[in-house]
Design a protein around this motif. Structure first.
Motif, mmCIF file in Angstrom:
data_model
loop_
_atom_site.group_PDB
_atom_site.id
_atom_site.type_symbol
_atom_site.label_atom_id
_atom_site.label_comp_id
_atom_site.label_asym_id
_atom_site.label_seq_id
_atom_site.Cartn_x
_atom_site.Cartn_y
_atom_site.Cartn_z
ATOM 1 N N ALA A 36 33.042 36.935 45.086
ATOM 2 C CA ALA A 36 33.413 37.958 45.102
ATOM 3 C C ALA A 36 34.077 38.718 43.650
ATOM 4 O O ALA A 36 33.602 39.590 42.964
ATOM 5 C CB ALA A 36 34.476 38.597 45.951
ATOM 6 N N THR A 37 34.804 37.672 43.077
ATOM 7 C CA THR A 37 35.303 37.994 41.663
ATOM 8 C C THR A 37 34.102 37.930 40.582
ATOM 9 O O THR A 37 33.890 38.670 39.770
ATOM 10 C CB THR A 37 36.282 37.095 41.227
ATOM 11 N N GLU A 38 33.147 36.982 40.734
ATOM 12 C CA GLU A 38 31.913 37.179 39.831
ATOM 13 C C GLU A 38 31.176 38.298 40.329
ATOM 14 O O GLU A 38 30.834 38.854 38.974
ATOM 15 C CB GLU A 38 31.154 35.783 40.218
ATOM 16 N N MET A 44 31.466 44.887 36.272
ATOM 17 C CA MET A 44 32.252 45.634 35.194
ATOM 18 C C MET A 44 31.662 45.531 33.892
ATOM 19 O O MET A 44 31.726 46.235 32.916
ATOM 20 C CB MET A 44 33.507 44.794 34.905
ATOM 21 N N GLY A 45 30.653 44.396 33.890
ATOM 22 C CA GLY A 45 29.963 44.483 32.518
ATOM 23 C C GLY A 45 28.626 45.324 32.536
ATOM 24 O O GLY A 45 28.016 45.035 31.573
ATOM 25 N N THR A 46 28.241 46.160 33.538
ATOM 26 C CA THR A 46 27.172 47.006 33.420
ATOM 27 C C THR A 46 27.541 48.452 32.969
ATOM 28 O O THR A 46 28.481 48.780 32.817
ATOM 29 C CB THR A 46 26.620 47.141 34.594
ATOM 30 N N PRO A 47 26.333 49.021 32.566
ATOM 31 C CA PRO A 47 26.424 50.401 31.940
ATOM 32 C C PRO A 47 26.874 51.375 33.176
ATOM 33 O O PRO A 47 27.504 52.400 32.931
ATOM 34 C CB PRO A 47 25.172 50.784 31.284
ATOM 35 N N GLN A 48 26.454 51.040 34.461
ATOM 36 C CA GLN A 48 27.024 51.910 35.518
ATOM 37 C C GLN A 48 28.321 51.868 35.758
ATOM 38 O O GLN A 48 28.970 52.881 35.985
ATOM 39 C CB GLN A 48 26.334 51.177 36.835
ATOM 40 N N PHE A 49 29.211 50.836 35.429
ATOM 41 C CA PHE A 49 30.569 50.671 35.480
ATOM 42 C C PHE A 49 31.082 51.520 34.549
ATOM 43 O O PHE A 49 32.292 52.400 34.718
ATOM 44 C CB PHE A 49 31.172 49.386 35.326
ATOM 45 N N LEU A 50 30.714 51.506 33.057
ATOM 46 C CA LEU A 50 31.188 52.315 32.003
ATOM 47 C C LEU A 50 31.027 53.913 32.428
ATOM 48 O O LEU A 50 31.711 54.755 32.202
ATOM 49 C CB LEU A 50 30.611 52.034 30.729
ATOM 50 N N LEU A 98 37.959 38.489 35.261
ATOM 51 C CA LEU A 98 37.044 37.739 34.204
ATOM 52 C C LEU A 98 37.153 36.400 34.078
ATOM 53 O O LEU A 98 36.118 35.672 33.800
ATOM 54 C CB LEU A 98 37.106 38.852 33.215
ATOM 55 N N LEU A 99 38.509 35.987 33.815
ATOM 56 C CA LEU A 99 38.788 34.401 33.596
ATOM 57 C C LEU A 99 38.210 33.813 34.782
ATOM 58 O O LEU A 99 37.847 32.605 34.295
ATOM 59 C CB LEU A 99 40.151 34.434 33.244
ATOM 60 N N LEU A 100 38.608 34.232 35.961
ATOM 61 C CA LEU A 100 38.317 33.209 36.965
ATOM 62 C C LEU A 100 36.585 33.172 37.172
ATOM 63 O O LEU A 100 36.218 32.186 37.351
ATOM 64 C CB LEU A 100 38.771 33.978 38.472
ATOM 65 N N ALA A 101 35.845 34.171 37.038
ATOM 66 C CA ALA A 101 34.488 34.330 36.848
ATOM 67 C C ALA A 101 34.087 33.191 35.520
ATOM 68 O O ALA A 101 33.118 32.700 35.983
ATOM 69 C CB ALA A 101 34.016 35.617 36.681
ATOM 70 N N GLN A 102 34.532 33.499 34.536
ATOM 71 C CA GLN A 102 34.313 32.431 33.579
ATOM 72 C C GLN A 102 34.563 30.977 33.660
ATOM 73 O O GLN A 102 33.684 30.120 33.324
ATOM 74 C CB GLN A 102 35.131 32.717 32.291
ATOM 75 N N ASN A 103 35.531 30.698 34.306
ATOM 76 C CA ASN A 103 35.936 29.277 34.862
ATOM 77 C C ASN A 103 34.767 28.830 35.815
ATOM 78 O O ASN A 103 34.260 27.933 35.683
ATOM 79 C CB ASN A 103 37.192 29.257 35.656
ATOM 80 N N ARG A 104 34.241 29.706 36.862
ATOM 81 C CA ARG A 104 33.374 29.261 37.693
ATOM 82 C C ARG A 104 32.227 29.120 36.821
ATOM 83 O O ARG A 104 31.215 28.248 37.375
ATOM 84 C CB ARG A 104 33.229 30.561 38.896
ATOM 85 N N GLN A 105 31.638 29.872 35.997
ATOM 86 C CA GLN A 105 30.479 29.521 35.257
ATOM 87 C C GLN A 105 30.630 28.546 34.452
ATOM 88 O O GLN A 105 29.722 27.725 34.558
ATOM 89 C CB GLN A 105 30.314 30.861 34.351
ATOM 90 N N ASP A 106 31.779 28.203 33.952
ATOM 91 C CA ASP A 106 32.020 26.898 33.166
ATOM 92 C C ASP A 106 31.793 25.622 33.980
ATOM 93 O O ASP A 106 31.068 24.703 33.635
ATOM 94 C CB ASP A 106 33.332 26.748 32.444
#
Length: 198
Positions: A36-38, A44-50, A98-106
């Motif tokens: 869910a956080t990912e 949040m990184g999409t143009p739609q969110f902005l 974002l940090l949690l998603a980055q940790n999962r990606q790592d």
């Protein structure tokens, strides 16, 4: 007296009693929460969110600037404090997500790197095995007679046979000349260049 000390003293070998909690311990499913956080971090990184965030802030500012005084909930006179608080709250939650998603990606990258390394090791061992097999085949092929080698050997044997046949023919011709000229006319003549035809 020694018995009294043993019963009243607590050592490191005796476990502590657990305290009762007023609220139950929150234990969310880490995989579901992480996915869910990912998803939220990706959104949040999409143009739609902005775009949605810009529309939200623009509507907030327009409503609290031009709406009737009784309907406004954030004052422009004090610098839209509630909007600033909302954006700060959103940023304070976004950073850990974002940090949690980055940790999962790592973690996923680490697993894929380990799998790539294992695959590369397997490919290397397979390549080394195939190289050894090819070398063994080359060594075995050196001992096998090739087509050109067999042809050359057959030619040399045929030439030897023809030479011995010619020697026998010349010997017969010499004997026949000694015996008489009539018998040499009846003998067949051999062609001397039969080896060239082969």
């Amino acid at each position: 007296m020694a018995e009294r000390i043993r019963t009243t003293a607590t050592g490191l070998d005796t476990p502590r009693e657990s305290r009762k909690r007023w609220l139950p311990r929150l234990r969310p499913n880490p995989d579901r929460f992480g996915s869910a956080t990912e998803n939220f971090a990706r959104f949040m990184g999409t143009p739609q969110f902005l775009f949605y965030m810009t529309v939200f802030v623009a509507l907030w500012l327009a409503w609290n600037s031009w709406a009737p005084g009784g309907l406004r909930f954030d004052s422009a006179a004090i610098g839209f404090t509630l909007l600033t608080l909302m954006l700060s709250l959103q940023a304070s939650y976004a950073a850990p997500l974002l940090l949690l998603a980055q940790n999962r990606q790592d973690d996923r990258d680490r697993v894929s790197l380990r799998q790539d390394r294992q695959r590369a090791e397997r490919n290397l061992s397979d390549t080394e095995y195939l190289t050894r097999e090819i070398a063994e085949l080359r060594i075995a092929i050196r001992e096998v007679a090739t087509r050109d080698y067999v042809r050359s050997e057959l030619r040399s044997v045929l030439e030897e046979i023809l030479e011995t046949a010619e020697d026998k023919d010349t010997a017969l011709h010499k004997k026949s000349r000694r015996k008489g000229g009539d018998q040499t006319a009846s003998l067949p003549k051999l062609q001397p260049n039969r080896s060239d035809r082969l």
